[in-house]
Design a protein around this motif. Structure first.
Motif: not given
Lengths: 487, 235
Positions: A1-4, A6-7, A10-11, A327, A330-333, A336, A339
């Protein structure tokens, strides 16, 4: 699953004690689903009405009506019919003597009603309109035993049998075997004193059958007699004033009507051709307009639901501002972050659209299926018991903690709602509501237009997706330092 | 000692309409590999601003920041995100853990971003998502939270949350960990435990730390302490 994903997922679930956002997500989903379900249902009803009327018109009526511009009688109709039936795409043609007559009711001093009389050739008419399948009683205009019986009973000359529209017969209290006195025409008597007088030309007809097409326009105002009798009444033996044509495909009227007109009539005769589409053009145009207006209004309902999604996301962004800051560290653009919220809103839109489609189609099925259903009281009892149980569970804080139990609860509630809808939603009888005359049909018609269902799904998803853009953009543009310090 | 970060003539001003507020005024600083550097100073002197600039969360008005001779002030927005993901770890005063995620997921998040966004490449070696989680678990074990993997932040104590935050900062083996008042929100006893963890990581992994603090106990454990006065460093 892509990080976006995943987050975002959960939201949507929101495991925090303050499940504020997730409740709002549910409300947003319900909003979209109600909008989509309403659109599907309303359009199914409008489509049902349009196609119901169209099918009825096509079943009862000729596809093309040919007559002279001045409504005059014309000869050689058998030759003309032969020529017409030779054209590719034509099924049959029939001669008709079409006129209007007055009803002279016994006991009254004048004409109480006017009705349309259609003088038909039974054999040909059968091929064009399927006349006999709508008649309750006899269609034997000349030799029905009812004619002889009436003649004997009333001691009057009977011209022939007549098949009356069901509502017309009901309005005049006529049943099979009754005599109906019709004023065929008014004749000027030149032999009187002073100004000329008008003499009434009566004819007696025996009601041999009742015509019930469920189209009020016919059942209310029309009677059928033999066309040869009509020719005699109007002294037009060997002539008719209308030709009716049935085609293999009703949609080809526009192409075939000029061909038929040119084949059967010369230009000098000045014929007029009317197609079934032209006859009902005002009605179909009105229905189309109504459908368009409905689609616009319903799209606005979805738009309102989409605003709900937008406000949900704006609230989510506000609540998750610090998360956005974290985020970013942590390096999210920015992409990200954008999205994440677009996915969240899109999932709400997609779930709402799917739920709405299932609900809408389910309601369409329930409204069009005549099967025996449990009593509504059972549904009320079931829902009452369930609400009571849920209240006890909630107040006693017996909320299920495991995922399986939660899914089970949702599944159980869904089943219950389906059962309640199954008990309560049933076909609507327009006859019982007194609307059958207005809508020309007895039951609320439902016709699911699958193309439109697909279209509304796409539209709904697109609107919901667009609604996510601004909040997502807002989130992606948060300054990470300010976001981290957000209280 | 080998230099990790070189800061040259760093200026940072904030503007409110026509008025300019100069926070950093030509600051110069070198940070060496494997050291714990504490930056101390009065409130409002620009310590956090400096940390944000080193952490690439903000851009300087003037001057340069070099990470091993790479000028990060010249990087684009996306390159900066990648740089943050790869080279920098953050520890904040208020832990900044994501409430909807477990301790393990919080620690793995930076690795997840790297895996998802930057093909999971770690020092030229591609790692799978499973490896990210294994590493996150290992990091949590190393900070003494092996029993708290599936706990949410709301189920953890203040010290535990801060230890999760430290483990999170380590997930992508950063060049430097930037800590802003890491003990500012926890009691003395817990602070000592957290500092023990920081010191242990520094000694075990040769991890470089830059810590902004008012806490003299941190500066006592640091290899070097600098003081900020009026937007500049006074060693």
């Amino acid at each position: 699953m892509k990080f976006e994903w995943f987050v975002a997922s959960r939201y949507l679930q929101s495991r925090r004690k303050q499940s504020f956002i997730s409740i709002i997500s549910i409300i947003s989903i319900v909003g979209v689903s109600l909008g989509v379900a309403t659109v599907i249902l309303v359009i199914a009803v409008l489509d049902g009405v349009e196609h119901g009327l169209r099918d009825r018109f096509l079943a009862n009526e000729a596809h093309i009506v040919l007559r002279m511009i001045d409504h005059s009688f014309f000869g050689n109709y058998q030759d003309r019919i032969e020529q017409i039936t030779e054209i590719d795409g034509v099924v049959a043609a029939s001669p008709v003597v079409y006129s209007q007559m007055g009803v002279f009711q016994t006991g009254s001093e004048g004409i109480t009603d006017t009705i349309y009389i259609k003088g038909i050739d039974l054999t040909q008419e059968e091929k064009v309109t399927g006349f006999s399948q709508y008649v309750n009683g006899s269609i034997d205009f000349q030799t029905s035993p009812l004619i002889a019986e009436a003649e004997l009973r009333e001691q009057e000359t009977i011209t022939g049998g007549i098949v009356l529209g069901s509502r017309l017969a009901q309005r005049h209290g006529l049943t099979r075997g009754d005599v109906l006195r019709l004023v065929v025409k008014l004749v000027e008597d030149p032999g009187g004193f002073g100004s000329p007088m008008l003499l009434v030309d009566f004819s007696n007809f025996v009601v041999i059958g009742v015509y019930e097409s469920e189209l009020a326009v016919y059942d209310n105002r029309i009677g059928f007699i033999d066309y040869k009798t009509a020719q005699k009444l109007y002294s037009q033996v060997g002539k008719v004033n209308v030709l009716l044509v049935r085609l293999e495909d009703a949609e080809t009227v526009s192409e075939l009507s000029p061909v038929i007109e040119e084949t059967a009539f010369s230009f000098m005769e000045m014929p007029i051709t009317t197609t079934w589409l032209e006859t009902h053009s005002a009605l179909f145009a009105a229905l189309k307009m109504e459908k368009m207006a409905t689609v616009i209004i319903e799209a606005l309902i979805i738009l309102v639901a989409a605003f709900n999604i937008a406000s949900t996301l704006i609230m989510t962004v506000m609540e998750k501002t610090r998360d956005v800051g974290t985020l970013r560290t942590l390096g999210a653009t920015r992409g990200n972050i954008m999205r994440i919220f677009i996915i969240q809103g899109s999932v709400i839109g997609m779930l709402g659209t799917i739920a709405g489609t299932v609900l809408g189609l389910g309601l369409c099925w329930l409204l069009s299926t005549n099967i025996l259903r449990p009593s509504p009281w059972i549904a009320i009892a079931v829902i009452g018991i369930l609400i009571l149980c849920q209240t006890i569970i909630t107040f006693r804080r017996l909320i299920p903690t495991s995922k399986a139990l939660k899914i089970g609860m949702v599944f159980f509630w869904t089943l219950t709602v389906c059962f309640v809808l199954y008990c309560l939603v049933k076909p609507i009888s327009l006859k019982e509501l007194g609307f059958s005359e207005i809508y020309q049909m007895n039951q609320l018609p439902i016709r699911v237009n699958w193309f439109f269902v697909g279209f509304i799904n796409l539209l709904s998803f697109l609107i919901c997706w667009l609604a996510t853009i601004y909040p997502a953009w807002q989130a992606s543009n948060l300054n990470p330092i300010e976001a981290l310090q957000y209280e | 000692m080998e230099k990790l970060i070189r800061i040259d003539n760093l200026h940072k001003s904030y503007y409110d309409g026509d008025s300019e507020l100069k926070v950093l005024k030509g600051l110069n600083l070198d940070v060496h590999k494997s050291e714990i550097l504490t930056i101390m100073g009065a409130s409002g002197v620009g310590k956090s601003t400096l940390l944000h600039l080193i952490g690439t969360l903000d851009r300087p008005t003037e001057g340069s920041i070099f990470y091993e001779d790479q000028d990060i002030t010249a990087l684009s927005e996306i390159e900066l995100s990648r740089f943050r993901n790869n080279a920098i770890g953050f520890v904040f005063q208020f832990h900044q853990l994501l409430a909807e995620f477990t301790a393990l997921e919080n620690v793995a998040m930076g690795g997840y971003i790297k895996y998802s966004k930057y093909s999971g490449s770690l020092n030229g070696k591609t790692q799978s998502l499973r490896e990210v989680y294994e590493k996150a678990e290992h990091l949590l074990n190393s900070v003494g939270l092996s029993e708290r993997l599936t706990h949410f932040p709301s189920q953890l104590s203040g010290g535990e949350r801060q230890r999760v935050a430290i483990a999170r900062a380590l997930i992508n083996q950063p060049k430097v960990i930037l800590a802003d008042e890491p003990t500012g929100n926890i009691d003395d006893k817990t602070s000592e435990a957290v500092l023990d963890v920081l010191q242990d990581i520094n000694e075990r992994l040769n991890q470089t730390f830059i810590i902004v603090t008012h806490d003299s106990r941190i500066s006592e454990r640091a290899k070097r302490t600098v003081h900020m006065v009026d937007g500049k460093i006074e060693e």
